[in-house]
Design a protein around this motif. Sequence first.
Motif, short mmCIF file in Angstrom:
data_model
loop_
_atom_site.label_atom_id
_atom_site.label_comp_id
_atom_site.label_asym_id
_atom_site.label_seq_id
_atom_site.Cartn_x
_atom_site.Cartn_y
_atom_site.Cartn_z
N ASP A 637 39.31 25.79 -6.53
CA ASP A 637 40.46 26.09 -5.68
C ASP A 637 40.09 26.00 -4.20
N ARG A 638 39.52 24.85 -3.81
CA ARG A 638 39.14 24.65 -2.41
C ARG A 638 39.22 23.17 -2.08
N PRO A 639 39.53 22.86 -0.84
CA PRO A 639 39.52 21.45 -0.42
C PRO A 639 38.09 20.94 -0.29
N VAL A 640 37.91 19.65 -0.53
CA VAL A 640 36.60 19.01 -0.37
C VAL A 640 36.55 18.22 0.93
N SER A 641 37.58 17.45 1.19
CA SER A 641 37.63 16.68 2.43
C SER A 641 39.06 16.25 2.68
N GLY A 642 39.34 15.90 3.91
CA GLY A 642 40.66 15.40 4.27
C GLY A 642 40.61 14.66 5.58
N GLY A 643 41.50 13.70 5.74
CA GLY A 643 41.50 12.92 6.96
C GLY A 643 42.87 12.35 7.26
N LEU A 644 43.14 12.14 8.55
CA LEU A 644 44.40 11.56 9.00
C LEU A 644 44.10 10.65 10.17
N GLY A 645 44.63 9.43 10.10
CA GLY A 645 44.44 8.47 11.18
C GLY A 645 45.75 7.85 11.62
N LEU A 646 45.88 7.61 12.91
CA LEU A 646 47.09 7.01 13.49
C LEU A 646 46.67 5.84 14.35
N GLU A 647 47.30 4.68 14.14
CA GLU A 647 46.98 3.47 14.90
C GLU A 647 48.25 2.93 15.54
N TRP A 648 48.13 2.59 16.80
CA TRP A 648 49.22 1.90 17.51
C TRP A 648 48.65 0.65 18.16
N GLN A 649 49.36 -0.45 18.01
CA GLN A 649 48.91 -1.67 18.65
C GLN A 649 50.10 -2.58 18.93
N ASN A 650 49.95 -3.32 20.04
CA ASN A 650 50.89 -4.39 20.32
C ASN A 650 50.09 -5.66 20.50
N CYS A 652 48.47 -6.72 22.94
CA CYS A 652 47.35 -6.71 23.88
C CYS A 652 46.55 -5.41 23.88
N VAL A 653 46.97 -4.39 23.13
CA VAL A 653 46.28 -3.10 23.13
C VAL A 653 46.26 -2.56 21.71
N SER A 654 45.14 -1.91 21.34
CA SER A 654 45.02 -1.22 20.07
C SER A 654 44.40 0.15 20.33
N ILE A 655 45.02 1.23 19.79
CA ILE A 655 44.53 2.59 19.96
C ILE A 655 44.47 3.26 18.60
N ASP A 656 43.32 3.89 18.29
CA ASP A 656 43.13 4.61 17.03
C ASP A 656 42.80 6.07 17.33
N VAL A 657 43.52 6.96 16.68
CA VAL A 657 43.27 8.40 16.77
C VAL A 657 43.06 8.92 15.35
N SER A 658 42.02 9.73 15.14
CA SER A 658 41.73 10.21 13.79
C SER A 658 41.21 11.64 13.83
N VAL A 659 41.41 12.34 12.73
CA VAL A 659 40.84 13.67 12.54
C VAL A 659 40.46 13.78 11.07
N SER A 660 39.28 14.35 10.80
CA SER A 660 38.82 14.52 9.43
C SER A 660 38.09 15.84 9.30
N ARG A 661 38.14 16.39 8.11
CA ARG A 661 37.49 17.66 7.82
C ARG A 661 36.69 17.52 6.53
N ARG A 662 35.41 17.87 6.58
CA ARG A 662 34.56 17.84 5.40
C ARG A 662 34.13 19.26 5.07
N TYR A 663 34.48 19.72 3.88
CA TYR A 663 34.06 21.04 3.41
C TYR A 663 32.83 20.86 2.53
N THR A 664 32.02 21.90 2.41
CA THR A 664 30.82 21.79 1.59
C THR A 664 30.44 23.15 1.05
N SER A 665 29.84 23.13 -0.13
CA SER A 665 29.30 24.36 -0.72
C SER A 665 27.79 24.41 -0.62
#
Length: 699
Positions: A637-650, A652-665
């Motif tokens: 009953d616990r998370p192991v890992s999770g991540g979310l990424g957002l990309e915008w591009q046209n 002439c420009v590309s931008i990536d934003v990400s966040v991730s969480r790694r749990y461990t025992s």
Amino acid sequence: MRLVALLLALLLPSSLFAQGAATLIADQVQLNDQEQLIASGSVEVLYEGSRLTASQIIYDRQQDALIITGPIVIRAADGTVLIADRAELDPQLENGILQGARIVLDQQLQLAANQIDRQDGRYSQLYKTVATSCQVCSDQAPLWEIRAERVVHDTEARQLYFTNATFRVRGVPLIWLPQMRLPDPTLDRATGFLIPEQRNTTQLGTGIKIPYFITLSDYADITLTPYLSSETTTLELLYRQNFVNGSIDVEAAASDDTLQDQDRSYIFLDGTFRLENDVQLSFDIEAVSDTAYLLDYGYSSKDRLDSAISLVKVTEDSLAQGRLTNYQTLRDDETNSSLPPIIGDASYETRLKPDFGGVLTLESSIDTAYRSSDDDGDDGRDVTRVGAQAAWEHSWVLQQGFVGTFETGLRGDFYEISDDSSYDELDLRVAPQVGGTLRWPLGRAGENGTAHLIEPTISLSWAESYGATPPNEDSTRSELDAGNLFDLSRFSGEDVIETGGQAAIGLSWTRNGALGMNSILSFGRVYRTDAQAEFTTSSGLEEQQSDWLIGGQITTVDGFLFDSRTLWDDNDGVNRADARLIWQNEDVTLSAAYIWQSADADEDRDDPISEWSFDGDFQLSEAWAVNMDARYDVADDRPVSGGLGLEWQNECVSIDVSVSRRYTSSDTVDPTTTYGLSGSITGFSTGRASRSLAAGCKD
């Protein structure tokens, strides 16, 4: 009138038409008394894959010069487009001046200048230049642009040199550089800085990675990446080199951080080479300074490292291979000596087709497991096995559509065992085996195009082992699956043989739908005269009567897939189960997986495993994309890992934003949250647009 101006072959320098491949087409061509050849009205010049269009071209023989009146458009064979109002060039188009000019490189980067000077056919000097890969509209500044006093384009080296350059966003100056060099978009590899990456983790703080790419040759390069934050000073390295007969790749890093009171580092090296006589050499080296380093920095999630060297030769009827492996554990509850750390094996197998039919397989092999400890028992035992095997198999198509297969074989193994008093030091084992399989494929085609195939299968076999009962080193994780249901032995290695009489039954149903929906359903079971104690309790094979193996799959034409497998015990229910679900189209890819494994002390699993995982990629629009992933341990009953990424591009420009969480025992690795931010401008070889996203200009 429109004509091909044959007069040019008489008047222009022979070098321009040395290959006879240049063609000029114009509405009108005339020769005046000043020795000028004038082509006017929809002028086109075709030469070696390039095309020039203009309203007028004048060749002045006395000055040996071309005077071209625009609008001028030159489309080179490499995709470069040059547009100008007026030009004065030599007949070879290598030197001269273009006014009111614009260059488009690789359909990405635009360079507009008041004047372009051509020199030696290699250099183009642009004065008062604006460079951008963004859509240019008359009513607003582009999203980004570089304004420079002078730009030199080296077409041979494919480099752009900027002097007195200012980087602007929507017309606002942000960065001024007196000198700057950038590769043009046609260059795949060039020494220089790559796209920086901002990185923020709860363990290492806020930092930045600044990769620097170095081209060593056409076949080798190295990338050095300083990683600097408040908690670490790290240098990462990536080295690649291709050879005539192979390649090597090296990934490494060295760190001085506040997490541990020691220097930290790792290295992963991989190489593959084709040797003489069709021999394939492969090797890899994996080493790390401490058990937590790879996870702390996100380099790898491996909990065991393996360094190995192998030789393999494959022909139409034989396979020869040898491998030496050294293991290093990163697990808290495991030691290197218990693995064992050093494994060596070599084998040769050949297949023959004798005159009496069938296939005869001959195999010889040797393997060894070495532990550095001298302790008596499991922690110190060293084992070497030398074996040989002969097997014959033949198949027949019988009446009523039955398909029968008969197979028999004999194998012998010699064992040398040390540092374990519970086994004889030298021992010999001989194992005969025989078996047969009968299948009855039954097919039916429906009126609407749907096809069905039902195939009941039964196999009977017998095997026995005479002599030694060696320690089980290579068959500790065997289990029942669709691939071994009808095998003579279901152990994964050589140390244990499935003995006694046994019968395996199975039934599969395959449906191919007329509308593209296909499905498979199968189940089977094994019955034995003797239980096999060497199988673990969750393998589905421990008792005389195995678990039921049940599997199925459904696929559709619109990208849907469901796949599942279960081992079901009559008394205890599910022992193992796994399932995956995938759905994808042009804009969405979704996948989910679930796994269940019951507790099994023989597999060092005191508690059941129940875990699901999820991955999703969403193309929300041409500019926006989202990706996410998650793993959850249902049993704990616990998370192991999770991540979310957002990309915008046209365009002439590309931008990536990400966040991730790694749990461990683990006691040696702390949970970590990582934030990432990276961006790139397209138009140079370090940042290419994957697709055209220009939105267009408003009226």
